[in-house]
Design a protein around this motif. Sequence first.
Motif, PDB file in Angstrom:
ATOM      1  N   ILE A  85       0.818  -2.027  -0.396  1.00 14.35           N
ATOM      2  CA  ILE A  85      -0.453   0.197   0.015  1.00 14.35           C
ATOM      3  C   ILE A  85       0.999   1.048  -0.312  1.00 14.35           C
ATOM      4  O   ILE A  85       0.638   2.262  -1.144  1.00 14.35           O
ATOM      5  CB  ILE A  85      -1.012  -0.099   0.882  1.00 14.35           C
ATOM      6  CG1 ILE A  85      -1.900  -1.143   1.227  1.00 14.35           C
ATOM      7  CG2 ILE A  85      -1.517   1.315   1.438  1.00 14.35           C
ATOM      8  CD1 ILE A  85      -2.505  -1.436   2.669  1.00 14.35           C
ATOM      9  N   ALA A  86       2.148   1.137   0.797  1.00 14.40           N
ATOM     10  CA  ALA A  86       2.503   2.766   0.502  1.00 14.40           C
ATOM     11  C   ALA A  86       3.961   2.899  -0.459  1.00 14.40           C
ATOM     12  O   ALA A  86       3.659   3.870  -0.322  1.00 14.40           O
ATOM     13  CB  ALA A  86       3.995   2.602   1.740  1.00 14.40           C
ATOM     14  N   ASN A  87       4.035   1.767  -0.902  1.00 19.42           N
ATOM     15  CA  ASN A  87       4.461   1.663  -2.354  1.00 19.42           C
ATOM     16  C   ASN A  87       3.457   2.402  -2.880  1.00 19.42           C
ATOM     17  O   ASN A  87       4.359   2.642  -4.391  1.00 19.42           O
ATOM     18  CB  ASN A  87       5.241   0.330  -2.716  1.00 19.42           C
ATOM     19  CG  ASN A  87       6.285  -0.078  -1.626  1.00 19.42           C
ATOM     20  OD1 ASN A  87       7.003   0.964  -1.014  1.00 19.42           O
ATOM     21  ND2 ASN A  87       6.978  -1.390  -1.794  1.00 19.42           N
ATOM     22  N   SER A  88       2.428   2.122  -3.478  1.00 14.68           N
ATOM     23  CA  SER A  88       1.477   2.452  -4.577  1.00 14.68           C
ATOM     24  C   SER A  88       1.477   3.865  -3.817  1.00 14.68           C
ATOM     25  O   SER A  88       0.403   4.614  -4.834  1.00 14.68           O
ATOM     26  CB  SER A  88      -0.109   1.835  -4.332  1.00 14.68           C
ATOM     27  OG  SER A  88      -0.634   1.844  -3.056  1.00 14.68           O
ATOM     28  N   ILE A  89       1.503   5.526  -2.762  1.00 18.37           N
ATOM     29  CA  ILE A  89       1.381   5.544  -2.845  1.00 18.37           C
ATOM     30  C   ILE A  89       1.810   6.770  -3.193  1.00 18.37           C
ATOM     31  O   ILE A  89       3.241   6.541  -3.699  1.00 18.37           O
ATOM     32  CB  ILE A  89       0.870   6.651  -1.296  1.00 18.37           C
ATOM     33  CG1 ILE A  89       0.044   5.925  -0.725  1.00 18.37           C
ATOM     34  CG2 ILE A  89       1.251   8.087  -0.737  1.00 18.37           C
ATOM     35  CD1 ILE A  89      -0.322   5.716   1.194  1.00 18.37           C
TER      36      ILE A  89
END
Length: 82
Positions: free
Chosen positions: A78-82
Amino acid sequence: MDQSNNDLLSINVFVGEEHLESEKRAKEVLLNKNITGYHFIMPDSNINFLIFRQDGLTYIIALASHYKDNKVDELIKIANSI
């Protein structure tokens, strides 16, 4: 909310370099772009947190699960998709 397994996701974004007391007991994890995040599970709960800072913002991602599992891999995605 993921209806299939009752997971609940929350993403909070703050302007500035917010630091939380709970980071002191967190495990460091590496995100994309060489960003360090901090993962911890709230004691006596099923909530996993990932905190990271990027471009003057502080992100706090929380994933509450019906099961007391380590959700660090999901939080990193999720963090890498931000």
